[in-house]
Design a protein around this motif. Structure first.
Motif, PDB file in Angstrom:
ATOM      1  N   SER A 176     130.217 -20.571 108.492  1.00  0.00           N
ATOM      2  CA  SER A 176     129.391 -19.357 108.505  1.00  0.00           C
ATOM      3  C   SER A 176     128.568 -19.308 109.783  1.00  0.00           C
ATOM      4  N   VAL A 177     128.109 -18.100 110.105  1.00  0.00           N
ATOM      5  CA  VAL A 177     127.279 -17.882 111.297  1.00  0.00           C
ATOM      6  C   VAL A 177     125.941 -17.286 110.870  1.00  0.00           C
ATOM      7  N   SER A 178     124.880 -17.866 111.378  1.00  0.00           N
ATOM      8  CA  SER A 178     123.536 -17.312 111.196  1.00  0.00           C
ATOM      9  C   SER A 178     122.922 -17.141 112.576  1.00  0.00           C
ATOM     10  N   VAL A 179     122.344 -15.987 112.827  1.00  0.00           N
ATOM     11  CA  VAL A 179     121.796 -15.706 114.156  1.00  0.00           C
ATOM     12  C   VAL A 179     120.283 -15.552 114.076  1.00  0.00           C
ATOM     13  N   VAL A 180     119.610 -16.293 114.938  1.00  0.00           N
ATOM     14  CA  VAL A 180     118.153 -16.241 115.043  1.00  0.00           C
ATOM     15  C   VAL A 180     117.784 -15.784 116.448  1.00  0.00           C
TER      16      VAL A 180
END
Length: 198
Positions: A176-180
């Motif tokens: 999965s990808v999480s962007v901050v």
């Protein structure tokens, strides 16, 4: 402004068996490789200024599938939390033999007491603070990818957002990808746990 792409390694054989991995390694499944390759295609148009990866084999393989022919910086500071005697055991075995610490591990992490050879969450937090300081993360600009592990990424997210409670409220699925986004040390989540590439 800095954009951080947090990416969990692909599905592993032990993920399917519900076994704790930690510092021990389990190979990617065919599905895990396909997930990573699919993510690589999705991210191909993004110009990453820097790519970091845990030095654990499952993370290294994932990062190479996502970013073929790219320069990747491997760091032991991004490895999964060491789980001591839990490593290699199934979730049900651990929960049966250590119900209190199993509950604390996920729901009250800073009260969790690791078994012999394991890391506490304070130790993991300090390790990730060292990574942030060593790489001068808050001073960087552009777009950076970090390929790591379920618990480590959850802790890194909660650490950057300065919300310890967040750790128990989120989960990170394989590849999965999480962007901050970080702007002048102010941090917010753009999106979390995206698996739309598979």
């Amino acid at each position: 402004m800095l954009q951080l792409y947090f990416i969990r390694h692909g599905q592993t054989e032990w993920n399917l068996l519900n076994k704790m991995q930690g510092t021990m390694n389990s190979n990617l499944t065919d599905q895990g490789r396909k997930q990573a390759i699919a993510l690589g295609k999705k991210l191909r148009s993004i110009n990453f200024n820097k790519i970091y990866s845990s030095s654990t084999p499952r993370a290294i393989e994932t990062s190479k599938h996502i970013f073929p022919s790219k320069n990747i910086n491997y760091s032991s500071l991004l490895c999964e939390i060491a789980m001591g005697e839990w490593e290699g055991k199934t979730y049900s075995q651990i929960e049966k033999n250590n119900p209190k610490e199993w509950n604390n591990f996920f729901n009250a992490p800073f009260r969790y007491k690791p078994s012999k050879g394991g890391e506490s969450f304070n130790q993991l937090e300090n390790r990730l603070k060292k990574f942030i300081d060593t790489e001068e993360l808050f001073s960087q600009k552009g777009v950076i990818a970090i390929v790591s592990h379920r618990i480590t990424l959850r802790m890194l997210l909660s650490l950057l957002l300065k919300e310890r409670e967040l750790f128990s409220e989120i989960d990170i699925k394989p590849t999965s990808v999480s962007v901050v986004e970080i702007d002048n040390t102010k941090c917010h989540i753009k999106y979390l746990n995206d698996t739309s590439h598979y």
